[in-house]
Design a protein around this motif. Structure first.
Motif, PDB file in Angstrom:
ATOM      1  N   SER A 100       0.443  -1.344  -0.345  1.00 32.02           N
ATOM      2  CA  SER A 100      -0.355   0.331  -0.379  1.00 32.02           C
ATOM      3  C   SER A 100       0.646   1.878  -0.288  1.00 32.02           C
ATOM      4  O   SER A 100       0.152   2.024  -0.179  1.00 32.02           O
ATOM      5  CB  SER A 100      -1.010  -0.010   1.540  1.00 32.02           C
ATOM      6  N   GLN A 101       2.091   1.594   0.302  1.00 30.75           N
ATOM      7  CA  GLN A 101       3.299   2.177   0.418  1.00 30.75           C
ATOM      8  C   GLN A 101       4.215   2.355  -0.953  1.00 30.75           C
ATOM      9  O   GLN A 101       4.266   3.066  -1.418  1.00 30.75           O
ATOM     10  CB  GLN A 101       3.685   2.268   1.563  1.00 30.75           C
ATOM     11  N   ASN A 102       5.001   0.868  -0.820  1.00 31.30           N
ATOM     12  CA  ASN A 102       6.331   0.857  -1.576  1.00 31.30           C
ATOM     13  C   ASN A 102       5.742   0.873  -3.140  1.00 31.30           C
ATOM     14  O   ASN A 102       6.330   1.531  -3.882  1.00 31.30           O
ATOM     15  CB  ASN A 102       7.479   0.359  -1.032  1.00 31.30           C
ATOM     16  N   ILE A 103       5.083   0.362  -3.497  1.00 28.59           N
ATOM     17  CA  ILE A 103       4.746  -0.365  -4.666  1.00 28.59           C
ATOM     18  C   ILE A 103       4.170   0.993  -5.192  1.00 28.59           C
ATOM     19  O   ILE A 103       4.224   1.291  -6.171  1.00 28.59           O
ATOM     20  CB  ILE A 103       4.488  -1.367  -5.032  1.00 28.59           C
ATOM     21  N   PRO A 104       2.783   1.242  -4.810  1.00 32.28           N
ATOM     22  CA  PRO A 104       1.905   2.454  -5.198  1.00 32.28           C
ATOM     23  C   PRO A 104       2.787   3.855  -5.102  1.00 32.28           C
ATOM     24  O   PRO A 104       2.649   4.253  -6.229  1.00 32.28           O
ATOM     25  CB  PRO A 104       0.746   2.396  -4.079  1.00 32.28           C
ATOM     26  N   GLY A 105       4.152   4.129  -4.273  1.00 31.07           N
ATOM     27  CA  GLY A 105       4.030   5.204  -4.547  1.00 31.07           C
ATOM     28  C   GLY A 105       5.630   5.334  -5.688  1.00 31.07           C
ATOM     29  O   GLY A 105       5.680   6.355  -6.543  1.00 31.07           O
ATOM     30  N   VAL A 106       6.442   3.614  -6.363  1.00 29.50           N
ATOM     31  CA  VAL A 106       6.759   3.794  -7.801  1.00 29.50           C
ATOM     32  C   VAL A 106       5.969   4.353  -8.742  1.00 29.50           C
ATOM     33  O   VAL A 106       6.244   4.780  -9.393  1.00 29.50           O
ATOM     34  CB  VAL A 106       7.877   2.657  -7.746  1.00 29.50           C
ATOM     35  N   SER A 107       4.911   3.271  -8.514  1.00 28.60           N
ATOM     36  CA  SER A 107       4.003   3.750  -9.902  1.00 28.60           C
ATOM     37  C   SER A 107       3.892   5.381  -9.441  1.00 28.60           C
ATOM     38  O   SER A 107       3.793   5.836 -11.235  1.00 28.60           O
ATOM     39  CB  SER A 107       2.921   2.992  -9.568  1.00 28.60           C
ATOM     40  N   VAL A 108       3.552   5.861  -8.621  1.00 27.07           N
ATOM     41  CA  VAL A 108       2.758   6.909  -8.714  1.00 27.07           C
ATOM     42  C   VAL A 108       3.985   8.265  -9.798  1.00 27.07           C
ATOM     43  O   VAL A 108       3.969   8.863 -10.448  1.00 27.07           O
ATOM     44  CB  VAL A 108       2.799   7.769  -7.416  1.00 27.07           C
ATOM     45  N   LEU A 109       4.928   7.995  -9.181  1.00 24.04           N
ATOM     46  CA  LEU A 109       6.464   8.981  -9.831  1.00 24.04           C
ATOM     47  C   LEU A 109       6.431   9.353 -11.160  1.00 24.04           C
ATOM     48  O   LEU A 109       6.568   9.097 -11.987  1.00 24.04           O
ATOM     49  CB  LEU A 109       7.826   8.778  -8.885  1.00 24.04           C
ATOM     50  N   ARG A 110       6.488   7.015 -11.636  1.00 20.64           N
ATOM     51  CA  ARG A 110       6.714   6.634 -12.512  1.00 20.64           C
ATOM     52  C   ARG A 110       5.254   7.108 -13.757  1.00 20.64           C
ATOM     53  O   ARG A 110       5.405   7.733 -14.610  1.00 20.64           O
ATOM     54  CB  ARG A 110       6.585   5.059 -13.600  1.00 20.64           C
ATOM     55  N   SER A 111       4.257   7.725 -12.924  1.00 18.26           N
ATOM     56  CA  SER A 111       3.338   8.582 -13.940  1.00 18.26           C
ATOM     57  C   SER A 111       3.368   9.210 -14.390  1.00 18.26           C
ATOM     58  O   SER A 111       2.688   9.691 -14.809  1.00 18.26           O
ATOM     59  CB  SER A 111       1.676   7.834 -12.585  1.00 18.26           C
ATOM     60  N   PHE A 112       3.946   9.657 -13.684  1.00 10.18           N
ATOM     61  CA  PHE A 112       4.457  11.152 -13.956  1.00 10.18           C
ATOM     62  C   PHE A 112       5.326  11.307 -14.310  1.00 10.18           C
ATOM     63  O   PHE A 112       6.839  12.978 -14.871  1.00 10.18           O
ATOM     64  CB  PHE A 112       4.150  11.987 -12.738  1.00 10.18           C
ATOM     65  N   GLY A 113       6.422  10.725 -15.122  1.00 11.41           N
ATOM     66  CA  GLY A 113       7.309  10.889 -16.510  1.00 11.41           C
ATOM     67  C   GLY A 113       8.856  10.273 -15.972  1.00 11.41           C
ATOM     68  O   GLY A 113       9.844   9.495 -16.214  1.00 11.41           O
TER      69      GLY A 113
END
Length: 398
Positions: A225-238
């Protein structure tokens, strides 16, 4: 550094830290108290987490030149709030925090463990989280039943502000809490309230029941709920961060902050978007300053953690529990949606959800572990049953 400074990035960083702290520090206090921390130990934990978050956010962002926001694990704090005090008290819980941090470190360094976490169906991880959150999300309405004149304005402030902007909902509820405190609480002790305190060292103790019942669920929830989604959020912004080192260093921060009461440091998910979107800066290469500012603000909040705890302690415990519950409703909605996305996993997900929410405990191990274990076992059984039926039908048709 100077060339990357901008007013927009500074504003975004301050907003990110304020929203991150104000919307969830009550949950952290509930969680630490739930596993046996005293008021002073909870204040120490809040301070240790805030300073660790601030340090990691500053170092990561300057190191990678990416707006890497770091946060405490709010879902993990919610898990602690429903776990109960382990046999042996808070020192045993601290030992479980260290084990969870160590597992995160290993995950970042050793890919097979990361792949093992990937084998846990997302639907079941979300179901476990939903089961943890449900009892906490009921508290605001229990507070309205017990203290309507105090709790109802807080709930209304949360609802009305949330209709304007979701990010304002919890700060508005916290403001409502402070207003209720001003008019109804005994504020005579404010003049002698301690705003700053020294960190309190807790010698960790390790027991199998706490490692299994607290440490492993903390690790799973933090990663899912934190680490994996956190990486996904950054990738969503390029942005394309290498997740392994970030996971490992947040695990190290967890291990170092745990003896002072910190339950878990992780990558930010929700507030990460505030620092990473174009409102922070039109140039993506200069947005990292927002995360640096957020880290500095977390430092300041950490220094005055004792003051925040002292203010909270002036109110009835159910009232601040209500604010914490309101802060988790959005996460509960997302978890319920996530656990029901796959039709074939719905029955195992519901079982995981119900067992976790029930507060079931065996051998000193809480419901989160048993709910996930039963859900995985049922999922494997149903998948095998489906494959057997499919092979039989194939054999008949041939």
């Amino acid at each position: 550094m100077r060339s990357s400074f901008s007013l927009s990035a500074t504003s975004a960083g301050f907003l990110s830290a304020f929203v991150g702290f104000a919307s969830s520090f009550a949950i952290v206090l509930q969680g630490l108290s739930g596993v046996g921390a005293t008021q002073s130990e909870a204040a120490s934990g809040l301070m240790a987490l805030s300073i660790a978050m601030g340090f990691c956010g500053i170092v990561f962002s300057l190191w990678k030149r990416i707006p890497i926001s770091v946060a405490w694990s709010t879902p993990s704090a919610a898990l602690l709030a429903t776990s109960g005090v382990p046999e042996g008290g808070f020192a045993v819980a601290v030992g479980a925090f260290i084990v969870a941090g160590l597992l995160v470190v290993i995950t970042g360094m050793w890919r097979p463990l990361g792949r093992l976490i990937g084998f846990i169906p997302v639907t079941l991880a979300q179901a476990m989280l939903a089961g943890v959150l449900l009892p906490l999300c009921l508290v605001p309405f229990e507070a309205v039943a017990q203290l309507p004149t105090l709790a109802l304005p807080i709930v209304l402030a949360w609802f009305i502000a949330g209709q304007v902007n979701k990010l304002l909902a919890v700060p508005a509820a916290l403001l409502g809490f402070l207003v209720a405190l001003y008019f109804h609480a005994d504020l005579s002790g404010l003049s002698s309230m301690q705003l700053v305190q020294s960190p309190i060292f807790v010698m960790p103790e390790f027991t199998l029941s706490a490692i299994v019942g607290i440490g492993i669920p903390l690790y799973v929830v933090t990663m899912a709920s934190q680490n994996i989604p956190g990486v996904s959020v950054l990738r969503s912004f390029g942005y394309q961060p290498t997740p392994g080192p970030l996971f490992s260093w947040t695990g190290v921060a967890t291990i170092l902050s745990a003896p002072f009461g910190g339950h878990g440091v992780s990558l930010a998910a929700i507030t990460a978007a505030i620092c990473a979107n174009e409102d922070a800066h039109k140039d993506p290469a200069r947005r990292y300053w927002a995360a640096v500012v957020a880290g500095l603000v977390y430092f300041v909040f950490g220094v005055f953690a004792a003051g925040f705890v002292g203010i909270v302690e002036l109110a009835p415990r159910i009232l601040i529990g209500g604010v914490a519950g309101l802060a988790l409703i959005g996460t509960l909605v997302g978890s319920v949606q996530g656990m029901l996305t796959e039709e074939t996993s719905r029955e195992p997900a519901i079982m995981t959800f119900l067992i976790t929410a029930s507060g079931l405990s065996f051998f000193g191990i809480g419901g989160a572990f048993w709910g996930l274990l039963v859900g995985i076992a049922l999922k494997l059984w149903l998948d095998r049953k489906q494959k057997t039926l499919a092979s039989l039908q194939t054999g008949r048709s041939s």
